[in-house]
Design a protein around this motif. Structure first.
Motif, PDB file in Angstrom:
ATOM      1  N   LYS A  93     -59.173  29.044  48.201  1.00 37.56           N
ATOM      2  CA  LYS A  93     -60.182  29.035  49.371  1.00 37.56           C
ATOM      3  C   LYS A  93     -60.385  29.569  50.546  1.00 37.56           C
ATOM      4  O   LYS A  93     -59.019  28.616  51.154  1.00 37.56           O
ATOM      5  N   PHE A  94     -61.258  29.993  50.599  1.00 39.78           N
ATOM      6  CA  PHE A  94     -60.947  30.690  52.313  1.00 39.78           C
ATOM      7  C   PHE A  94     -61.753  29.927  52.591  1.00 39.78           C
ATOM      8  O   PHE A  94     -63.427  29.909  53.150  1.00 39.78           O
ATOM      9  N   SER A  95     -61.398  29.616  54.393  1.00 42.70           N
ATOM     10  CA  SER A  95     -63.040  28.918  55.285  1.00 42.70           C
ATOM     11  C   SER A  95     -62.263  28.909  56.378  1.00 42.70           C
ATOM     12  O   SER A  95     -61.725  29.030  56.889  1.00 42.70           O
ATOM     13  N   TRP A  96     -63.945  28.610  57.143  1.00 41.96           N
ATOM     14  CA  TRP A  96     -64.052  29.091  58.321  1.00 41.96           C
ATOM     15  C   TRP A  96     -64.832  28.894  59.005  1.00 41.96           C
ATOM     16  O   TRP A  96     -66.296  28.516  58.302  1.00 41.96           O
ATOM     17  N   GLU A  97     -65.102  27.557  60.550  1.00 43.01           N
ATOM     18  CA  GLU A  97     -65.663  27.156  60.419  1.00 43.01           C
ATOM     19  C   GLU A  97     -67.056  25.877  58.923  1.00 43.01           C
ATOM     20  O   GLU A  97     -65.685  25.161  58.662  1.00 43.01           O
ATOM     21  N   ASN A  98     -68.161  26.486  59.187  1.00 40.13           N
ATOM     22  CA  ASN A  98     -68.488  25.391  58.108  1.00 40.13           C
ATOM     23  C   ASN A  98     -68.868  25.940  56.386  1.00 40.13           C
ATOM     24  O   ASN A  98     -69.789  26.178  55.996  1.00 40.13           O
ATOM     25  N   VAL A  99     -67.580  27.610  56.400  1.00 45.56           N
ATOM     26  CA  VAL A  99     -68.024  28.104  55.499  1.00 45.56           C
ATOM     27  C   VAL A  99     -67.214  28.422  54.650  1.00 45.56           C
ATOM     28  O   VAL A  99     -65.768  28.485  54.998  1.00 45.56           O
ATOM     29  N   ARG A 100     -66.928  28.627  52.996  1.00 45.69           N
ATOM     30  CA  ARG A 100     -66.372  28.491  52.636  1.00 45.69           C
ATOM     31  C   ARG A 100     -66.538  29.830  51.311  1.00 45.69           C
ATOM     32  O   ARG A 100     -67.288  29.407  50.928  1.00 45.69           O
ATOM     33  N   TYR A 101     -65.275  30.822  51.266  1.00 40.45           N
ATOM     34  CA  TYR A 101     -65.843  31.460  50.385  1.00 40.45           C
ATOM     35  C   TYR A 101     -64.571  30.970  49.253  1.00 40.45           C
ATOM     36  O   TYR A 101     -63.456  30.802  49.714  1.00 40.45           O
ATOM     37  N   GLU A 102     -65.021  31.171  47.840  1.00 42.35           N
ATOM     38  CA  GLU A 102     -63.604  31.272  46.868  1.00 42.35           C
ATOM     39  C   GLU A 102     -63.435  32.321  45.652  1.00 42.35           C
ATOM     40  O   GLU A 102     -64.658  33.018  45.721  1.00 42.35           O
ATOM     41  N   VAL A 103     -62.007  32.621  45.436  1.00 42.88           N
ATOM     42  CA  VAL A 103     -61.697  34.044  44.801  1.00 42.88           C
ATOM     43  C   VAL A 103     -61.263  32.742  43.274  1.00 42.88           C
ATOM     44  O   VAL A 103     -60.281  31.773  43.362  1.00 42.88           O
ATOM     45  N   ASP A 104     -61.334  32.641  42.498  1.00 38.10           N
ATOM     46  CA  ASP A 104     -60.849  32.070  41.096  1.00 38.10           C
ATOM     47  C   ASP A 104     -60.726  33.054  40.482  1.00 38.10           C
ATOM     48  O   ASP A 104     -61.254  34.216  39.739  1.00 38.10           O
ATOM     49  N   VAL A 105     -59.639  32.683  39.836  1.00 36.46           N
ATOM     50  CA  VAL A 105     -58.572  33.501  38.445  1.00 36.46           C
ATOM     51  C   VAL A 105     -58.704  32.597  37.480  1.00 36.46           C
ATOM     52  O   VAL A 105     -57.377  31.469  37.601  1.00 36.46           O
ATOM     53  N   ASN A 106     -59.356  32.796  36.436  1.00 34.46           N
ATOM     54  CA  ASN A 106     -59.091  32.662  34.865  1.00 34.46           C
ATOM     55  C   ASN A 106     -58.010  32.667  34.043  1.00 34.46           C
ATOM     56  O   ASN A 106     -57.518  33.723  34.233  1.00 34.46           O
ATOM     57  N   TRP A 107     -57.165  31.760  34.292  1.00 40.61           N
ATOM     58  CA  TRP A 107     -55.923  31.492  33.373  1.00 40.61           C
ATOM     59  C   TRP A 107     -55.419  31.834  32.079  1.00 40.61           C
ATOM     60  O   TRP A 107     -54.544  32.470  31.767  1.00 40.61           O
ATOM     61  N   TYR A 108     -56.673  31.947  31.113  1.00 38.48           N
ATOM     62  CA  TYR A 108     -57.139  32.462  30.105  1.00 38.48           C
ATOM     63  C   TYR A 108     -57.318  34.386  29.866  1.00 38.48           C
ATOM     64  O   TYR A 108     -56.416  34.723  29.643  1.00 38.48           O
ATOM     65  N   ASN A 109     -58.324  34.407  30.338  1.00 33.95           N
ATOM     66  CA  ASN A 109     -58.449  35.732  30.159  1.00 33.95           C
ATOM     67  C   ASN A 109     -57.442  36.943  31.835  1.00 33.95           C
ATOM     68  O   ASN A 109     -58.420  37.906  31.453  1.00 33.95           O
ATOM     69  N   GLY A 110     -57.528  35.958  33.399  1.00 35.72           N
ATOM     70  CA  GLY A 110     -56.798  36.581  34.358  1.00 35.72           C
ATOM     71  C   GLY A 110     -58.303  37.763  34.692  1.00 35.72           C
ATOM     72  O   GLY A 110     -58.260  37.890  35.946  1.00 35.72           O
ATOM     73  N   ARG A 111     -59.833  37.017  34.244  1.00 35.84           N
ATOM     74  CA  ARG A 111     -60.679  37.730  35.181  1.00 35.84           C
ATOM     75  C   ARG A 111     -60.871  36.849  36.970  1.00 35.84           C
ATOM     76  O   ARG A 111     -60.213  35.302  37.224  1.00 35.84           O
ATOM     77  N   VAL A 112     -61.089  37.571  37.583  1.00 34.42           N
ATOM     78  CA  VAL A 112     -61.432  37.213  38.943  1.00 34.42           C
ATOM     79  C   VAL A 112     -63.223  37.170  39.495  1.00 34.42           C
ATOM     80  O   VAL A 112     -63.529  38.387  39.095  1.00 34.42           O
ATOM     81  N   ALA A 113     -62.830  36.451  40.241  1.00 32.90           N
ATOM     82  CA  ALA A 113     -64.898  35.478  40.110  1.00 32.90           C
ATOM     83  C   ALA A 113     -64.366  35.654  41.318  1.00 32.90           C
ATOM     84  O   ALA A 113     -63.932  35.013  41.972  1.00 32.90           O
ATOM     85  N   VAL A 114     -65.461  36.405  42.647  1.00 30.66           N
ATOM     86  CA  VAL A 114     -65.712  35.565  43.704  1.00 30.66           C
ATOM     87  C   VAL A 114     -66.868  34.944  43.660  1.00 30.66           C
ATOM     88  O   VAL A 114     -67.513  34.714  43.362  1.00 30.66           O
ATOM     89  N   ASP A 115     -67.365  33.701  44.421  1.00 28.72           N
ATOM     90  CA  ASP A 115     -67.732  32.506  44.771  1.00 28.72           C
ATOM     91  C   ASP A 115     -68.348  33.010  46.022  1.00 28.72           C
ATOM     92  O   ASP A 115     -67.746  32.250  47.217  1.00 28.72           O
ATOM     93  N   LEU A 116     -69.876  33.029  46.005  1.00 27.86           N
ATOM     94  CA  LEU A 116     -70.364  33.632  47.852  1.00 27.86           C
ATOM     95  C   LEU A 116     -71.290  32.992  47.535  1.00 27.86           C
ATOM     96  O   LEU A 116     -71.980  33.210  46.745  1.00 27.86           O
ATOM     97  N   PRO A 117     -71.720  31.487  48.682  1.00 30.37           N
ATOM     98  CA  PRO A 117     -72.982  30.960  48.244  1.00 30.37           C
ATOM     99  C   PRO A 117     -74.039  31.717  49.356  1.00 30.37           C
ATOM    100  O   PRO A 117     -73.907  32.511  49.825  1.00 30.37           O
TER     101      PRO A 117
END
Length: 149
Positions: free
Chosen positions: A125-149
């Motif tokens: 989880k990367f956050s700066w002031e009131n903005v937050r983005y996430e990078v999720d790495v799935n444990w099962y298949n290793g897929r990397v997903a980005v959560d951009l609001p």
């Protein structure tokens, strides 16, 4: 005898002079905005996407080489480090890592990718002031997903 001026001949600026002054002010303002220190929303988004790209490279490298690949967080230099590169984290960005609770080579573990594509899983989880983005790495298949609001 000196020439006389009429009231209309120099009563104000002409349109071209006004546009030139406005252009100079706009250029100065853009320089000031560009020179202000800090991360900003755009740089935070770029940091998130760079981190996701690093994680995807490490997963692919694990699959192609048949060897585990580790990505860790170096708290002293504020970098996310993998065998294929590193991503620097600005001082004003807060990083929260949910994942493996280990130390690898003196750095906090982020995720380990296995040759079969699986991983230990992680959320960055990367956050700066009131903005937050996430990078999720799935444990099962290793897929990397980005959560951009």
């Amino acid at each position: 005898m000196a020439p006389t001026r009429t009231a209309g001949s120099c009563a104000g600026f002409i349109l071209i002079e006004m546009m030139a002054v406005m252009l100079i002010i706009a250029m100065l303002a853009s320089l000031v905005v560009a020179m202000v220190p800090g991360t900003g929303r755009g740089k935070l988004k770029a940091l998130t996407l760079q981190t996701a790209a690093l994680l995807r490279r490490e997963r692919l490298a694990a699959v192609l080489t048949g060897q585990s690949r580790r990505v860790s967080l170096d708290g002293n230099t504020r970098t996310i480090v993998g065998p294929s590169g590193a991503v620097a984290i600005p001082r004003d960005v807060v990083v929260d890592v949910v994942g493996v609770d280990e130390l690898w080579s003196g750095r906090r573990a982020v995720v380990r990718f296995e040759p079969d594509g699986a991983s230990t899983g992680a959320i960055l989880k990367f956050s700066w002031e009131n903005v937050r983005y996430e990078v999720d790495v799935n444990w099962y298949n290793g897929r990397v997903a980005v959560d951009l609001p």
